[in-house]
Design an enzyme around this catalytic site. Structure first.
Site, PDB file in Angstrom:
ATOM      1  N   SER A 152       0.836  -1.192   0.000  1.00  0.00           N
ATOM      2  CA  SER A 152       0.000   0.000   0.000  1.00  0.00           C
ATOM      3  C   SER A 152       0.880   1.254   0.000  1.00  0.00           C
ATOM      4  O   SER A 152       1.686   1.428  -0.904  1.00  0.00           O
ATOM      5  CB  SER A 152      -0.961  -0.045   1.196  1.00  0.00           C
ATOM      6  N   ASP A 246     -10.095  -3.821  -5.114  1.00  0.00           N
ATOM      7  CA  ASP A 246      -9.304  -2.832  -4.387  1.00  0.00           C
ATOM      8  C   ASP A 246      -9.324  -1.521  -5.171  1.00  0.00           C
ATOM      9  O   ASP A 246      -9.097  -1.525  -6.386  1.00  0.00           O
ATOM     10  CB  ASP A 246      -7.864  -3.354  -4.262  1.00  0.00           C
ATOM     11  N   HIS A 276      -8.129  -5.007  -0.601  1.00  0.00           N
ATOM     12  CA  HIS A 276      -6.968  -4.378   0.021  1.00  0.00           C
ATOM     13  C   HIS A 276      -6.763  -4.976   1.413  1.00  0.00           C
ATOM     14  O   HIS A 276      -7.723  -5.323   2.095  1.00  0.00           O
ATOM     15  CB  HIS A 276      -7.221  -2.877   0.136  1.00  0.00           C
TER      16      HIS A 276
END
Length: 306
Positions: A152, A246, A276
């Site tokens: 991320s 995501d 995610h």
């Protein structure tokens, strides 16, 4: 994955973006290991500090599956929107990568927003990588087999580090990018399609980035949005692991395409039906365990271990 989402909904915990940064960090830390695989026992786990350019001592944790010198080394940068997350929240994941890839992992506690806005996290990540390249031998690592990775926001930092390493003449074996953020304004189609009820929501992204990059003009800086980097030729080969459901999936694919167009070798995996943060749900999500194996295999190949 649907079962995980249903249990999260039933828990009725306040969303992170409704909390203060301090409260959000505590809430994220409290749930970080709930769905993780068992914590691996390793031969070496040591805390250390790495100096930043302004003299700040950045906490870091070294993981090694065995004792002895000459282990290849991965700098790992945790996720959390540049605002939450820590060494502790990604301890299990870093242990798995060290165990499965047979390499040393150094996990970095870069400084977080809003106390430390852009580009502090990016600077801290680069300072750590440059320091490790110079001092790997002292830690028992092999400076000629160095990689950078993250998930991320940490994937964003890793992608930026790979560009900075290219510019500095520092050779990297691999950039390991787990659903990285790469775009400036979160305007891809997947940001609309997966904006609600799938772990990472549009409001949370706006909250994170509002803390880290409060000036919208700064979001055009490629150190925040590596898709805007003018040239990717010569950066390290990439392994990119994305979640199908995501908001960040489209920009991950776009970044893989841009790397390939620049002649960079890219191994892209899109894990179907997951969201995610799935990489930290190995207790219940088989795709997380598959991703651990795939990422470790990519590291082993890059490090000439197989």
């Amino acid at each position: 994955m649907r079962g995980v989402l249903e249990r999260m909904h039933r828990a009725r915990r306040p969303p992170l973006h409704s909390l203060s940064p301090e409260q959000a960090r505590a809430a994220y830390a409290a749930g970080a290991d709930v769905l993780e695989v068992p914590r691996a026992v390793l031969a070496r786990v040591e805390d250390l500090h790495i100096p930043a350019r302004d003299g700040h001592a950045l906490p870091a944790r070294l993981y090694a599956p065995r004792t002895g010198a000459g282990l290849p080394l991965l700098l790992y940068l945790h996720g959390g929107g540049f605002t939450i997350g820590s060494i502790a929240t990604h301890d299990v994941l870093c242990r798995e990568l060290a165990r499965l890839a047979d390499c040393m992992v150094v996990s970095l506690d870069y400084r977080l927003a809003p106390e430390h806005p852009f580009p502090t996290a990016s600077n801290d990540a680069w300072d750590a990588l440059a320091w490790l390249a110079a001092h790997a031998d002292r830690l028992g690592g092999d400076r000629t087999r160095l990689a950078v990775g993250g998930d991320s926001a940490g994937g964003t930092l890793a992608a930026v580090n790979a560009i900075l390493a290219r510019d500095a003449g520092l050779g990297l074996a691999l950039q390991l990018l787990i659903y990285p953020g790469t775009t400036a304004h979160q305007d891809t189609a997947s940001h609309q399609t997966f904006a609600r009820d799938l772990v990472l929501e549009a409001e949370a992204i706006a909250w994170f980035f509002g803390h880290y990059v409060p000036a919208r003009a700064e979001r055009e800086d490629w150190r925040f949005a590596p898709l805007l980097a003018p040239d990717l030729e010569g950066v390290a080969p990439a392994w990119i692991g994305l979640a199908e459901c995501d908001p960040l999936v489209d920009e991950g694919i776009e970044y893989a395409d841009k790397l390939r167009a620049a002649g960079v070798a890219v191994d892209l995996e899109i894990y179907r039906g997951v969201t995610h943060e799935f990489i930290k749900m190995g207790r219940v999500i088989p795709e997380a365990r598959q991703a651990h194996q795939h990422a470790a295999s990519a590291l082993r190949r890059a490090f000439d271990l197989e």
